[in-house]
Structure formats: C-alpha cells, structure tokens
Design a protein around this motif. Structure first.
Motif, PDB file in Angstrom:
ATOM      1  N   GLY A   1      16.404  38.347 120.546  1.00 27.41           N
ATOM      2  CA  GLY A   1      15.841  39.332 119.628  1.00 27.41           C
ATOM      3  C   GLY A   1      15.050  40.404 120.351  1.00 27.41           C
ATOM      4  O   GLY A   1      15.131  41.596 120.012  1.00 27.41           O
TER       5      GLY A   1
ATOM      6  N   ASN B   1      15.847  44.482 120.479  1.00 30.63           N
ATOM      7  CA  ASN B   1      14.854  45.458 120.046  1.00 30.63           C
ATOM      8  C   ASN B   1      14.911  46.736 120.874  1.00 30.63           C
ATOM      9  O   ASN B   1      14.507  47.805 120.403  1.00 30.63           O
ATOM     10  CB  ASN B   1      13.451  44.835 120.119  1.00 30.63           C
ATOM     11  CG  ASN B   1      12.389  45.734 119.519  1.00 30.63           C
ATOM     12  OD1 ASN B   1      12.532  46.206 118.392  1.00 30.63           O
ATOM     13  ND2 ASN B   1      11.328  45.990 120.259  1.00 30.63           N
TER      14      ASN B   1
ATOM     15  N   ILE C   1      16.952  44.733 115.717  1.00 28.10           N
ATOM     16  CA  ILE C   1      16.918  43.329 115.287  1.00 28.10           C
ATOM     17  C   ILE C   1      17.392  43.265 113.842  1.00 28.10           C
ATOM     18  O   ILE C   1      16.602  43.317 112.894  1.00 28.10           O
ATOM     19  CB  ILE C   1      15.501  42.739 115.437  1.00 28.10           C
ATOM     20  CG1 ILE C   1      15.000  42.905 116.871  1.00 28.10           C
ATOM     21  CG2 ILE C   1      15.492  41.257 115.062  1.00 28.10           C
ATOM     22  CD1 ILE C   1      13.577  42.438 117.081  1.00 28.10           C
TER      23      ILE C   1
ATOM     24  N   ILE D   1      22.286  40.109 115.722  1.00 26.42           N
ATOM     25  CA  ILE D   1      21.786  38.779 116.095  1.00 26.42           C
ATOM     26  C   ILE D   1      22.916  37.752 116.017  1.00 26.42           C
ATOM     27  O   ILE D   1      23.083  36.918 116.916  1.00 26.42           O
ATOM     28  CB  ILE D   1      20.614  38.371 115.184  1.00 26.42           C
ATOM     29  CG1 ILE D   1      19.381  39.222 115.496  1.00 26.42           C
ATOM     30  CG2 ILE D   1      20.280  36.895 115.367  1.00 26.42           C
ATOM     31  CD1 ILE D   1      18.215  38.982 114.578  1.00 26.42           C
TER      32      ILE D   1
END
Length: 303
Positions: free
Chosen positions: A92, A96, A102, A107
């Motif tokens: 994560g 970013n 995110i 993900i």
C-alpha cells in the motif's frame, strides 16, 4: 551432493498441493470481488480478510523456506500472519507513490501478482531439492502431525511456545470471524460537495453576465446506513432577495454516490451574491442538512 533431474513439465504439473490451493484461493477471491451478485455477499469479506491477513505471508514463507526442515508447520502458520501484516502495508505504501494510488483495483492486482510470483518461486526452489526434502502438507495426516508437534518429547519451554503459537492463531481466526459476523457500524453522515466544470475543486464559475448559464458539478454520497431521500436546492441571495435557481429530488441507497453536472443561470445582476447549494434530507425543508456556497458577481450585458 548429486544432481536433481527435473523432467520437462514437472515444474508446473508437480506443484505441491498447498501452492495450488493458494493460487486457487486467489482466483476464487477475485471472482467474489468482481463477479456481480456474489460480490455483494458476506463471503467476499471473509475471503478478502484471509487474502490480506494470511495468503501473502504464506506464499512468501513458502518461497523463503522450501525445505521440510527449514520451518515446522505451526511456525509457518504464525509467520504467515505476521508477514502478511508486514507485506500488505508495504504494498500500500508503494502504491501511494504511483499514479494508481491506494484503491481496490491496484491493491488486488498487486497482491495477486505478489502471491502468484511467490508461489512460482517457492515451486522452483522446492524442485531444486530432493523430493523427500521438499516441504509439503499431507492434509490426511495434518491432525496427527499437529498432535505430534504439540505433544512430542520437547523441552517445556518449546512446548509452551508451540501452545502459545496455536492459541494465537486460533484467537486471530476467531477475531476475524467476529469482525465479519458483527461489523461495527460507523458514524452516519452524508458527503456533499461541488466541483468546477473540469471535475476538480477549482475554476468555479463566479463571474456571470446576466443570461449566462454555467455548469457546476454537484455530488452526494450516502453513508447513512439506509436509503435516504434528498432534496437539492440551488438558490441565489443578496441582502434583500432570495430566489430558487434549481431543485431536484433524489433517493440513494447506502454507500451510493450521485454526481451530476447542473447548469446554473442567475436571474439578476449584483455583486458578492451568495449562490447556495442546499441539501435537505427526508423531506425536512426547514433547515438544510448540508450546504455549500459560492460568492458570485453578475453584470449586465454590454449593449
């Protein structure tokens, strides 16, 4: 040490059952995330939590320790939880700093790639060992192996640590199950916002010539945990007069988003007039539930 011959095709076809199950679990989880109807069931949450809290760590442990004697089964399970908790936030954090951010899709893609890549590395490293040295799980004998692990002739400290690990794993599973079955209801609220014509929080139309009609994007997001009926009203007011420029009624389900570009046309000239975007809830028109506003100037057209 003798050489180990790997026949063509053995690399994939001889993949251990635990690695096949991990990859199969990833595929099933993807289905419950993206396939309509089933992605609205509680199973999606259960699979998602396992995908976050166990699967990445297990695949990484499998890649790091391909041998049967490297780490025993209970330690593998405990380390799988621990490494998953470490790996997922790092993924994560990396996302970013990318254009994707995110969000769910990046993900899911990254965790899927990471898990499958670790499984392939684990499979390759296991094939580099002799068959009897490779780690594998015999599910038919899993209970006997667990019983032997706990009650084997070990030092008291080793037995205590093993029991603590087992209890920790069971408690973790119970906590995850509790979170799924008894989700905590968060704060009830409604998001209400206005954006410029480009869909950004800038370049709002604040200067008009009488007769001009300019767009403003209005958004509403329902987080009230129920279906809600809203009334949207756009009005223009100065020190003397208040007029309604636009109105619309909408009904949103929980977590549903409504966003629309509306054209606003002032009905008179003036400076520093207040263009209000008012949101009323459940038919209560006495006081706005949420509100936004712009200060606008409207000039007469040139003759």
């Amino acid at each position: 040490m003798g050489t180990i011959d790997i026949a063509p095709g053995d690399f994939i076809s001889d993949m251990a059952l635990d690695l096949k199950l991990v990859i199969g679990f990833v595929v099933v989880t993807l289905a419950f995330i993206y396939v309509p109807v089933i992605n609205e069931t509680i199973v999606r949450s259960a699979l998602g939590l396992v995908m976050l809290l166990f699967v990445p760590g297990y695949s990484l442990i499998a890649a790091l320790f391909p041998g049967k004697k490297d780490v025993d089964g209970i330690e593998r399970a405990a380390l799988s939880f621990g490494l998953s908790i470490a790996v997922v936030p790092l993924i994560g954090l990396g996302l970013n700093f990318t254009p994707w951010g995110i969000r769910l899709d990046p993900i899911v893609v990254c965790l899927t790639i990471f898990t499958i890549a670790c499984c392939l590395v684990a499979n390759k490293r296991r094939h580099e060992l002799k068959a009897e040295e490779r780690f594998s799980i015999d599910f038919s004998k899993a209970y006997d192996e667990l019983k032997e692990e706990v009650f084997a002739d070990k030092a008291p400290l080793d037995k205590a640590l093993t029991i603590i690990l087992i209890i920790s794993i069971i408690l973790s599973i119970c906590m995850v199950a509790y979170v799924i079955m008894v989700p905590k209801q968060g704060e009830k609220f409604t998001e209400f916002y206005i954006l410029g014509p480009d869909g950004k929080a800038d370049r709002y139309p604040t200067r008009y010539v009488l007769g001009d009609q300019k767009p403003v994007i209005v958004g509403v997001v329902n987080h009230e945990y129920r279906n809600v009926t809203y009334d949207l009203v756009v009005s223009l007011s100065d020190s003397v007069t208040v007029t309604r420029l636009y109105s619309e009624r909408l009904t949103l389900g929980d977590n549903q988003t409504w966003e629309k570009k509306i054209d606003v046309k002032p009905d008179r000239t003036g400076t520093n007039m207040k263009m209000e975007f008012l949101l009323y809830i459940d038919g209560n028109m006495t006081a706005p539930y949420r509100e936004c506003h712009l200060w606008v100037n409207v000039t007469a057209p040139l003759t």
